[in-house]
Design an enzyme around this catalytic site. Sequence first.
Site, PDB file in Angstrom:
ATOM      1  N   LYS A 203       0.843  -1.214   0.000  1.00 20.19           N
ATOM      2  CA  LYS A 203       0.000   0.000   0.000  1.00 20.19           C
ATOM      3  C   LYS A 203       0.873   1.257   0.000  1.00 20.19           C
ATOM      4  O   LYS A 203       2.099   1.166   0.155  1.00 20.19           O
ATOM      5  CB  LYS A 203      -0.907  -0.024   1.234  1.00 20.19           C
ATOM      6  CG  LYS A 203      -0.137  -0.028   2.558  1.00 20.19           C
ATOM      7  CD  LYS A 203      -1.037  -0.360   3.736  1.00 20.19           C
ATOM      8  CE  LYS A 203      -0.239  -0.390   5.038  1.00 20.19           C
ATOM      9  NZ  LYS A 203      -1.051  -0.828   6.183  1.00 20.19           N
TER      10      LYS A 203
ATOM     11  N   TYR B 136      18.311  29.270   7.772  1.00 24.94           N
ATOM     12  CA  TYR B 136      17.180  29.988   8.351  1.00 24.94           C
ATOM     13  C   TYR B 136      17.261  30.015   9.872  1.00 24.94           C
ATOM     14  O   TYR B 136      17.606  29.020  10.503  1.00 24.94           O
ATOM     15  CB  TYR B 136      15.872  29.313   7.943  1.00 24.94           C
ATOM     16  CG  TYR B 136      15.487  29.558   6.511  1.00 24.94           C
ATOM     17  CD1 TYR B 136      15.237  30.846   6.040  1.00 24.94           C
ATOM     18  CD2 TYR B 136      15.365  28.498   5.635  1.00 24.94           C
ATOM     19  CE1 TYR B 136      14.861  31.058   4.721  1.00 24.94           C
ATOM     20  CE2 TYR B 136      14.994  28.696   4.307  1.00 24.94           C
ATOM     21  CZ  TYR B 136      14.743  29.992   3.866  1.00 24.94           C
ATOM     22  OH  TYR B 136      14.377  30.198   2.565  1.00 24.94           O
TER      23      TYR B 136
HETATM   24  C1  LIG Z   1      -0.237  -1.811   6.825  1.00 23.99           C
HETATM   25  C2  LIG Z   1      -0.831  -3.072   7.308  1.00 23.99           C
HETATM   26  C3  LIG Z   1      -0.044  -4.220   7.439  1.00 23.99           C
HETATM   27  C4  LIG Z   1       1.467  -4.199   7.301  1.00 23.99           C
HETATM   28  O1  LIG Z   1       2.006  -3.638   8.475  1.00 23.99           O
HETATM   29  P1  LIG Z   1       3.591  -3.482   8.683  1.00 23.99           P
HETATM   30  O2  LIG Z   1       3.697  -2.952  10.076  1.00 23.99           O
HETATM   31  O3  LIG Z   1       4.040  -2.487   7.660  1.00 23.99           O
HETATM   32  O4  LIG Z   1       4.190  -4.815   8.474  1.00 23.99           O
HETATM   33  C5  LIG Z   1      -0.683  -5.404   7.771  1.00 23.99           C
HETATM   34  N1  LIG Z   1      -2.019  -5.442   7.976  1.00 23.99           N
HETATM   35  C6  LIG Z   1      -2.802  -4.342   7.894  1.00 23.99           C
HETATM   36  C7  LIG Z   1      -4.266  -4.449   8.140  1.00 23.99           C
HETATM   37  C8  LIG Z   1      -2.235  -3.119   7.560  1.00 23.99           C
HETATM   38  O5  LIG Z   1      -3.010  -2.034   7.507  1.00 23.99           O
END
Ligand SMILES: *Cc1c(COP(=O)(O)O)cnc(C)c1O
Length: 359
Positions: free
Chosen positions: A35, A256
Amino acid sequence: MPRGSFALIDSKALQHNYQVACQRSGQSSAMAVIKADGYGHGIAGVARALAAVAPKFAVACIEEAIAIRNAGVGQQPVALLEGVHSEQDLATCIENNFEPALHCDDQLQWLVRAPAAPRIWLKVNTGMNRLGFHTEELAQVMATLAQHQLASKVIGFVTHFACADDERSTMTQQQTERFEKATAPWPELQRSVANSAALFRPGQKLFGWSRPGIMLYGASPIVGTSAAELGLKSVMTLQAPLISTRLLQPGDSVGYGADWVASKPTRMGIVALGYGDGYPRHAGTGTPAAIHGQRIQLIGRVSMDMLAVDLSTAPAALNGDPVELWGATVPVDEVAGHAATIGYELLTSVTARVPRRWC
Ligand SMILES: *Cc1c(COP(=O)(O)O)cnc(C)c1O
């Protein structure tokens, strides 16, 4: 000619980390979580690099799943962890072999009304209290699905842990037990609980499918343990050239707010990358970077297009030399620590201005 600031993405390291996830998963299959544009690495490249090895992908939403298909990766099912946004999306899921989560009554109504249904994962809330049906609601949801001849569409159950990264917390064990008990009436269905952190918990029950995300990209899921200690390799090297060097005299300030002031003659460099590229502005003086594999430190405030480094420990550094902001020498988790955040946020924050180059 391009600016010379880019994110180098190492497909071999990604594949290595996926293998580590498979080893940690034991008898379970690992769906690769890609994702948020493959955690900022570029979802098309990540999907292609893992297409030969991962039996399933997982993303948050249908747009991301479509991006996988648009990348020419058509074989694997793609789980949608947040399910669909509308009834219309269900048809797209069927056409593309997407497996949406079903986490609320609205989604259940869409499913019941739709002319046809995709295969689905039932999301169970075991304590995260973000998405999912209560454990006590499962029987009713399953009965509703059965009434509408949809029982065969249920692949299985998923839940998500709130504290898997905290070795001292007992919550993961409680959630696992709650999940196991609540789903026991359907032993023929599949089950999935583990994110990256859970895969490193001794004695963690994994069921049929794990869901590794962050570990695939070579960042640590566990607070206080480095990715290298977990056998993971950095996938993204964020790199930008030195575009100016100068010798500061005692009393000279940098950038800055004139925040940092030299106390002795100091050779400094300006790196062509800043918060406009997604580098965290909260990373202050002392945040590590590297040049020629040698560690150096940021000084002063990060600007939109540039940041300053102290070259005292790298006297051979010249204009044009590449500086690693994070990567194999400087773990992204370490930079995140200096910016009061986590590696996940830094990786997903690199902006579109930074070209991703695959190697
Ligand atoms: C993002 C997500 C994962 C993966 O989590 P990580 O901590 O990146 O391994 C797994 N299950 C769900 C439901 C998620 O939203």
